[in-house]
Write an enzyme that holds these catalytic residues in place. Structure first.
Site, short mmCIF file in Angstrom:
data_model
loop_
_atom_site.label_atom_id
_atom_site.label_comp_id
_atom_site.label_asym_id
_atom_site.label_seq_id
_atom_site.Cartn_x
_atom_site.Cartn_y
_atom_site.Cartn_z
N LYS A 118 66.08 -4.70 -39.26
CA LYS A 118 65.07 -5.30 -40.13
C LYS A 118 63.80 -4.50 -39.96
O LYS A 118 63.58 -3.90 -38.90
CB LYS A 118 64.80 -6.77 -39.75
CG LYS A 118 64.24 -7.60 -40.88
CD LYS A 118 65.34 -8.00 -41.85
CE LYS A 118 64.82 -8.82 -43.01
NZ LYS A 118 65.96 -9.40 -43.77
P1 NAD Z 1 60.92 -12.99 -52.60
O1 NAD Z 1 59.68 -12.39 -52.09
O2 NAD Z 1 61.57 -12.37 -53.80
O3 NAD Z 1 60.72 -14.54 -52.93
C1 NAD Z 1 60.20 -15.45 -52.00
C2 NAD Z 1 59.89 -16.76 -52.74
O4 NAD Z 1 59.46 -17.75 -51.81
C3 NAD Z 1 58.78 -16.65 -53.78
O5 NAD Z 1 59.12 -17.44 -54.90
C4 NAD Z 1 57.57 -17.25 -53.05
O6 NAD Z 1 56.60 -17.76 -53.92
C5 NAD Z 1 58.28 -18.34 -52.27
N1 NAD Z 1 57.52 -18.86 -51.13
C6 NAD Z 1 56.79 -18.18 -50.21
N2 NAD Z 1 56.24 -19.02 -49.34
C7 NAD Z 1 56.62 -20.26 -49.71
C8 NAD Z 1 56.37 -21.56 -49.20
N3 NAD Z 1 55.60 -21.74 -48.11
N4 NAD Z 1 56.94 -22.61 -49.83
C9 NAD Z 1 57.71 -22.43 -50.93
N5 NAD Z 1 58.00 -21.23 -51.44
C10 NAD Z 1 57.45 -20.16 -50.85
O7 NAD Z 1 61.93 -12.99 -51.36
P2 NAD Z 1 63.53 -13.13 -51.40
O8 NAD Z 1 64.11 -11.78 -51.37
O9 NAD Z 1 63.92 -14.10 -52.45
O10 NAD Z 1 63.80 -13.75 -49.96
C11 NAD Z 1 63.75 -15.16 -49.69
C12 NAD Z 1 64.50 -15.45 -48.40
O11 NAD Z 1 65.86 -15.03 -48.53
C13 NAD Z 1 63.97 -14.71 -47.17
O12 NAD Z 1 64.18 -15.53 -46.05
C14 NAD Z 1 64.87 -13.49 -47.10
O13 NAD Z 1 64.94 -12.94 -45.80
C15 NAD Z 1 66.19 -14.12 -47.51
N6 NAD Z 1 67.20 -13.17 -47.98
C16 NAD Z 1 66.94 -12.29 -49.00
C17 NAD Z 1 67.94 -11.45 -49.45
C18 NAD Z 1 67.73 -10.51 -50.60
O14 NAD Z 1 68.71 -9.86 -51.02
N7 NAD Z 1 66.56 -10.43 -51.19
C19 NAD Z 1 69.20 -11.47 -48.85
C20 NAD Z 1 69.44 -12.38 -47.82
C21 NAD Z 1 68.43 -13.22 -47.40
#
Ligand code: NAD
Length: 414
Positions: free
Chosen positions: A107
């Site tokens: 990461k």
């Molecule tokens: P992103 O930046 O695209 O989206 C994050 C979302 O969360 C946004 O809509 C933001 O407004 C919202 N957010 C932030 N703080 C918040 C809060 N306090 N309350 C409610 N909503 C809030 O990120 P992502 O890629 O969608 O990642 C989200 C999660 O999924 C993370 O934990 C990431 O590690 C995990 N994840 C992502 C992927 C991927 O392929 N992108 C894969 C596996 C896991």
């Protein structure tokens, strides 16, 4: 539970400790598996558009390379630090082992709010960060991908920076790239698609009809949005979604909400009702999908969760004390390393396609994603039943157990 220290790293270590004990592994195994193999902290200078220079902390953690090159996302968020990056790299290690991908776990990220960056500042920052971690990444060493606050544009700049230094194009150094640069069909929606498959299967296990099942989703980013679309396509009803500014309910469809979000950059769809992020967690729904950040379901918030199933789209959204409360309430938790593994599975397909210079159809990606995810899902379900364990414990036993076995077989040099 009392005043236990809850942080992403404390959560990850306590989950690992549990798996080690349940597997009957030794103290040496604990030492080996609880230690990140390589930790790099870098200073990332950023020249702002007005000419001023600011310094930011950047990280890259290669938690494990025992089963193959390390793999994991790059996060831009003001709160990230070394400990959280280590925790997320550890989770990636168990996730890749659980899904049997030939990868270790990694990461990285920069402690910055990307919302403050102009496009050109973002490009300069990304290129400088890539340059600082360049010696330790590469298609055979460590392969970054998008995470919170980064997207395919950041991956294009990372790929270009690496390639310019190598002297030729190296698409396989990152995944989650734009399609024209060697990205894979189906990668953008992959994590959300996998979350939807996990949701469908959990409903089946609980005997709840898929058609009309009520779903609430925290987070409307790369994971939350695509998960919302995919569960809606399967016939479920998305009751509420939220982002960092709060939530919304009473909208006609996810598509209608997304169309509004794209143009207006907010969730204030006319005719829909606002709710807080806390209210969203406590809605009377069948499935709750936390898809934002860590520590959403805690000792403070878990008690009022009414969902019958929690599907962890985010990494580490449930703290150990929150988890214990959900368990006591009989709520089925599909753990992060299973539920959100669709992203790294299709990243693996992208890397394979880049290595072979041969690209798959969208259908092939979809079929192969479903096959790998369903195999992992069935293994977790069977292990949980056979060992009388929770799904999280079962998933960790499978992931941690495979890494421990790989360590034993490789032996210790010298
Ligand atoms: P992103 O930046 O695209 O989206 C994050 C979302 O969360 C946004 O809509 C933001 O407004 C919202 N957010 C932030 N703080 C918040 C809060 N306090 N309350 C409610 N909503 C809030 O990120 P992502 O890629 O969608 O990642 C989200 C999660 O999924 C993370 O934990 C990431 O590690 C995990 N994840 C992502 C992927 C991927 O392929 N992108 C894969 C596996 C896991």
């Amino acid at each position: 539970m009392g005043m236990t220290m809850e942080s992403p790293l404390a959560t990850a270590l306590s989950q690992l400790r549990g798996a080690i004990d349940q597997l009957g592994l030794s103290e040496s195994d604990w030492q080996t598996l609880s230690t990140p193999r390589r930790v790099l902290q870098v200073a990332v200078p950023l020249r702002r558009d007005n000419g001023e220079v600011e310094m930011y902390d950047g990280y890259r953690v290669q938690y494990s390379t025992t089963r193959g090159p390390s793999k994991g996302g790059v996060r831009y968020h003001p709160d990230i630090d070394l400990d959280e990056t280590i925790a997320l790299a550890m989770l990636m290690t168990w996730k890749c082992a659980l899904t049997n991908l030939p990868y270790g776990g990694a990461k990285g990220g920069i402690a910055i709010d990307p919302g403050t960056l102009s496009l050109r500042e973002n490009e300069r920052l990304t290129r400088r960060y890539t340059s600082e971690i360049l010696p330790i990444i590469g298609p055979e060493r460590d392969i970054p991908a998008p995470d919170v606050g980064t997207d395919e544009r950041n991956m294009a700049w990372m790929m270009d920076t690496y390639s310019v230094n190598a002297g030729f194009s190296v698409p396989g150094v990152v995944t989650g790239k734009p399609i024209v640069l060697g990205g894979s069909l189906g990668r953008t929606s992959a994590t959300g698609d996998g979350v939807a498959i996990a949701t469908r299967e959990a409903l089946r296990v609980k005997g709840i009809p898929i058609e009309g099942a009520r779903v609430a989703i925290q987070g409307f980013g790369k994971v939350g949005y695509w998960a919302a679309r995919a569960v809606e396509n399967m016939g479920m009803k998305v009751i509420a979604v939220s982002d960092v500014n709060g939530g919304v309910t009473g909208f006609p469809s996810v598509t209608a909400l997304w169309d509004h979000f794209l143009t207006q950059k907010n969730l204030d769809l006319p005719g829909a009702d606002r709710l807080t992020n806390e209210e969203l967690l406590h809605l009377d729904v069948d499935v709750l999908i936390p898809a934002a950040l860590a520590d959403a379901i805690t000792e403070a918030t878990a008690d009022k969760v009414k969902a019958k199933i929690v599907v962890e789209g985010a990494n580490g959204p449930t703290t150990p004390s929150g988890d214990a409360i959900l368990h006591d309430k009989g709520i089925l938790v599909v753990p992060d390393i299973l539920a959100n593994s669709g992203g790294v599975i299709v990243s693996y397909f992208e890397w394979v396609q880049d290595k072979q210079n041969y690209f798959w159809s969208a259908g092939e990606v979809k079929t192969n994603l479903s096959e790998i995810l369903m195999r992992a899902f069935n293994e977790v379900e069977t292990t949980a039943t056979n060992k009388g364990a929770t799904w999280r414990e079962a998933a960790l036993m499978l992931g941690v157990g495979r890494v421990a076995e790989a360590h034993k077989l490789r032996g210790l040099y010298p």
